[in-house]
Write an enzyme that holds these catalytic residues in place. Structure first.
Site, PDB file in Angstrom:
ATOM      1  CD  GLU A 139       2.464 -30.583  27.739  1.00  0.00           C
ATOM      2  OE1 GLU A 139       1.937 -30.589  26.428  1.00  0.00           O
ATOM      3  OE2 GLU A 139       3.116 -31.353  28.194  1.00  0.00           O
ATOM      4  CB  CYS A 143      -4.387 -30.141  22.943  1.00  0.00           C
ATOM      5  SG  CYS A 143      -4.291 -31.517  24.067  1.00  0.00           S
TER       6      CYS A 143
HETATM    7  P1  NAD Z   1      -5.803 -19.741  26.091  1.00  0.00           P
HETATM    8  O1  NAD Z   1      -4.388 -19.842  25.609  1.00  0.00           O
HETATM    9  O2  NAD Z   1      -6.806 -18.813  25.685  1.00  0.00           O
HETATM   10  O3  NAD Z   1      -6.007 -19.531  27.597  1.00  0.00           O
HETATM   11  C1  NAD Z   1      -5.336 -20.671  28.508  1.00  0.00           C
HETATM   12  C2  NAD Z   1      -5.275 -20.124  29.909  1.00  0.00           C
HETATM   13  O4  NAD Z   1      -4.327 -18.930  29.736  1.00  0.00           O
HETATM   14  C3  NAD Z   1      -6.504 -19.546  30.484  1.00  0.00           C
HETATM   15  O5  NAD Z   1      -6.584 -19.685  31.918  1.00  0.00           O
HETATM   16  C4  NAD Z   1      -6.450 -17.907  30.130  1.00  0.00           C
HETATM   17  O6  NAD Z   1      -7.218 -17.312  31.123  1.00  0.00           O
HETATM   18  C5  NAD Z   1      -4.953 -17.846  30.319  1.00  0.00           C
HETATM   19  N1  NAD Z   1      -4.289 -16.539  29.783  1.00  0.00           N
HETATM   20  C6  NAD Z   1      -4.703 -15.900  28.757  1.00  0.00           C
HETATM   21  N2  NAD Z   1      -3.974 -14.944  28.301  1.00  0.00           N
HETATM   22  C7  NAD Z   1      -3.007 -15.064  29.520  1.00  0.00           C
HETATM   23  C8  NAD Z   1      -1.772 -14.204  29.611  1.00  0.00           C
HETATM   24  N3  NAD Z   1      -1.409 -13.015  28.638  1.00  0.00           N
HETATM   25  N4  NAD Z   1      -0.810 -14.653  30.435  1.00  0.00           N
HETATM   26  C9  NAD Z   1      -0.987 -15.584  31.067  1.00  0.00           C
HETATM   27  N5  NAD Z   1      -2.343 -16.381  31.078  1.00  0.00           N
HETATM   28  C10 NAD Z   1      -3.030 -16.126  30.249  1.00  0.00           C
HETATM   29  O7  NAD Z   1      -6.170 -21.475  25.596  1.00  0.00           O
HETATM   30  P2  NAD Z   1      -7.977 -21.877  25.988  1.00  0.00           P
HETATM   31  O8  NAD Z   1      -8.693 -21.269  24.601  1.00  0.00           O
HETATM   32  O9  NAD Z   1      -8.287 -21.946  27.087  1.00  0.00           O
HETATM   33  O10 NAD Z   1      -7.493 -23.633  25.264  1.00  0.00           O
HETATM   34  C11 NAD Z   1      -7.533 -23.927  24.143  1.00  0.00           C
HETATM   35  C12 NAD Z   1      -6.096 -24.049  23.662  1.00  0.00           C
HETATM   36  O11 NAD Z   1      -5.258 -24.892  24.403  1.00  0.00           O
HETATM   37  C13 NAD Z   1      -5.727 -24.981  22.221  1.00  0.00           C
HETATM   38  O12 NAD Z   1      -4.884 -24.225  21.448  1.00  0.00           O
HETATM   39  C14 NAD Z   1      -5.393 -26.071  22.710  1.00  0.00           C
HETATM   40  O13 NAD Z   1      -4.926 -26.994  21.770  1.00  0.00           O
HETATM   41  C15 NAD Z   1      -4.413 -25.888  23.768  1.00  0.00           C
HETATM   42  N6  NAD Z   1      -4.351 -27.150  24.739  1.00  0.00           N
HETATM   43  C16 NAD Z   1      -3.290 -27.697  24.594  1.00  0.00           C
HETATM   44  C17 NAD Z   1      -3.122 -29.065  25.527  1.00  0.00           C
HETATM   45  C18 NAD Z   1      -1.920 -29.646  25.603  1.00  0.00           C
HETATM   46  O14 NAD Z   1      -1.518 -30.644  26.394  1.00  0.00           O
HETATM   47  N7  NAD Z   1      -0.945 -29.590  24.667  1.00  0.00           N
HETATM   48  C19 NAD Z   1      -4.123 -29.383  26.137  1.00  0.00           C
HETATM   49  C20 NAD Z   1      -5.427 -28.725  26.123  1.00  0.00           C
HETATM   50  C21 NAD Z   1      -5.568 -27.478  25.408  1.00  0.00           C
END
Ligand code: NAD
Length: 491
Positions: free
Chosen positions: A247, A283
């Site tokens: 997502e 999001c």
């Molecule tokens: P992010 O991708 O920076 O982090 C998400 C998670 O991934 C965190 O727990 C982070 O620690 C972890 N992570 C970071 N690097 C990783 C790696 N290499 N391998 C595995 N895990 C890793 O996102 P964010 O800043 O926390 O959230 C914002 C983003 O999330 C925005 O782009 C938003 O649109 C998206 N989002 C999407 C939805 C949806 O349902 N489509 C919902 C909420 C947020």
């Protein structure tokens, strides 16, 4: 000032204390530490995966009724704790209290839906046919690595926990370090209702994430976060071909048709909320507004009026406040750089709403909401996901042009069309998105009974609805032949 809390990892039913802990500050008062979250190591992450892997052998064979009963007990605990969870979430995240309460409430709604529907979803289907009988069963997949973001930490973790556990999987959850506290309390409460090892939790950054997404004992990844992170995850998981629900980011278009009534104050208020709720850090928020040229001028005037009425920026615990601070400094810098770039290219930036406490505004991670006029379709403010309190408004010539602009994006999460319903429906059908709403948008139109997810680079798979339960199962076809007499089988 409230004393900082400490949260811990949970491995095989035990609270696990780590050597390294990271403070989480309060975005409203950045000098205040709300609590400390562990920074787990790769070895600790492996221990959590091993525990989940071992427990899967028995949990997969547990009765559905037992799983549902345990989940319902967890739901009761969450209901009792809602005020405390919401308060903690609001302090560590910055979202207003009403918004934090809403997040816990929608989490509970989904968990209840999952309990009510899991038996039906897992029921064997049996088909009698010419060659005998075929049984289509739904098997649990195995260990699920769940990785959640900071913007809706509780709901985007429970959206994974409930279906995974109810369908017989075990899990290791990693919340985001940017809002790790309330979700950990909530996860602990749920885990305590289940046998040790069914639900485990570790904390940390990318190195923990890499182990969770590459370890051969992990069978499925359920990830919510940014599109770029998802690309690393897909690479990390490639060697062991894991199942995935992704997502990801969105850059959701709102199309305002020429028959939209700009004097409809209620509709205008819904649109403003769909741009600025949670300071735009959702999001599925409407991130680009396209307006029919014939009503553009009047629309902009009425939109600004409506935004100025609804937007009250202040302390997340203030009664009148609709928007709190942004969650972190990086996010402010990102949004500001998009606004500055648009300004340099000649766009006009109009500030919106009322700042209720200017001292607090200076102290916390605050940004005044704004609208950007005169940007071009190719500008980063239009093409990139801002994920903050600003929105560009652009005019379009006719319906075909509106569709071309809306679909001109690498993303396709949600979208909305505003205007006369039949007209809006015609346009809605042609938008490339996982969800399209008519005369509403964002969480105002969200319903846990229906599948949610993105197309294009907004993701793979669906959460919520029956699809959100099925996503944690493998289809297993078992043939029970009578007298097979197929021409291609040699006698
Ligand atoms: P992010 O991708 O920076 O982090 C998400 C998670 O991934 C965190 O727990 C982070 O620690 C972890 N992570 C970071 N690097 C990783 C790696 N290499 N391998 C595995 N895990 C890793 O996102 P964010 O800043 O926390 O959230 C914002 C983003 O999330 C925005 O782009 C938003 O649109 C998206 N989002 C999407 C939805 C949806 O349902 N489509 C919902 C909420 C947020």
């Amino acid at each position: 000032m409230t004393e900082p809390i400490e949260i811990h990892a949970m491995i095989n039913g035990e609270t696990y204390k780590t050597e390294e802990n990271k403070p989480r500050e309060n975005p409203t008062h950045p000098d205040e530490i709300v609590g400390y979250a562990p920074v787990n190591t790769k070895e600790e992450t492996i221990q959590a995966i091993d525990a989940a892997h071992e427990t899967f052998k028995t949990w997969r064979r547990s009765e559905i009724s037992e799983r549902v009963e345990r989940m319902r007990n967890a739901i009761e605990k969450l209901k009792e704790e809602t005020p405390n969870l919401a308060e903690l979430l609001s302090r560590e995240h910055g979202k207003p209290l009403y918004d934090a309460e809403g997040e816990v409430t929608i989490s509970i709604m989904w968990m209840e839906y999952a309990c009510d529907n899991v038996e039906d979803v897992l029921k064997d289907q049996v088909e009698d046919h010419d060659n005998g009988r075929t049984l289509i069963a739904r098997d649990a997949i195995g260990v699920v690595s769940a990785i959640s973001p900071w913007n809706y930490p509780i709901s985007l973790s429970t959206i994974k926990i409930a279906p995974a556990l109810l369908t017989g999987n075990t899990m290791v959850l990693k919340p985001s370090p940017m809002a790790p506290l309330a979700v950990s309390k909530c996860t602990e409460m749920i885990a305590n209702e289940f046998p040790a090892g069914v639900l485990n939790m570790v904390h940390g950054e990318a190195d923990v994430g890499v182990e969770l997404t590459s370890n051969p004992k992990v069978a499925k990844i359920a990830f919510t976060g940014g599109t770029e992170t998802a690309k690393s995850i897909m690479k990390s998981a490639a060697d062991t071909i894991k199942q995935m629900t992704l997502e990801l980011g969105g850059n959701d278009a709102a199309i305002i048709l020429d028959d939209f009534d700009v004097h409809d104050e209620e509709a205008m208020r819904r649109l403003v909320i769909s741009n600025f709720l949670t300071a735009g850090q959702i999001c599925m928020i409407a991130k680009r507004i396209y307006v029919a040229k014939s009503i553009y001028e009047e629309f902009v005037e009425k939109y600004i009026e409506a935004a100025n009425k609804w937007i009250r920026v202040g302390d997340p615990f203030g009664d009148e406040v609709t928007i709190g601070p942004v969650n972190n400094k990086n996010q402010i810098e990102h949004v500001q750089s998009l606004i500055d770039d648009a300004k340099e290219k000649g766009a006009e930036v109009i500030k919106l709403g009322e700042i209720l406490d200017s001292d607090l505004f200076e102290e916390g991670y605050y940004m005044q909401p704004s609208v950007v006029l005169g940007a071009s379709q190719d500008d980063p403010i239009v093409q990139k996901e801002q994920f903050g309190p600003t929105v560009p408004i652009l005019p379009f010539e006719d319906d075909e042009h509106a569709l071309q602009l809306a679909n001109d994006s690498i993303y396709g999460l949600t979208s909305s069309v505003w205007g006369e319903e039949t007209h809006a429906l015609e346009i809605a059908k042609r938008i490339q998105a996982g969800t399209t709403m008519i005369n509403t948008a964002a969480v105002q139109g969200l319903d846990v009974r229906f599948p949610f997810g993105g197309v294009k680079q907004s993701g793979i798979g669906r959460e919520y609805g029956k699809e959100g339960l099925l996503a944690y199962t493998e289809t297993h076809v078992i043939n029970l032949p009578d007298e097979l007499d197929l021409p291609y089988i040699p006698k």
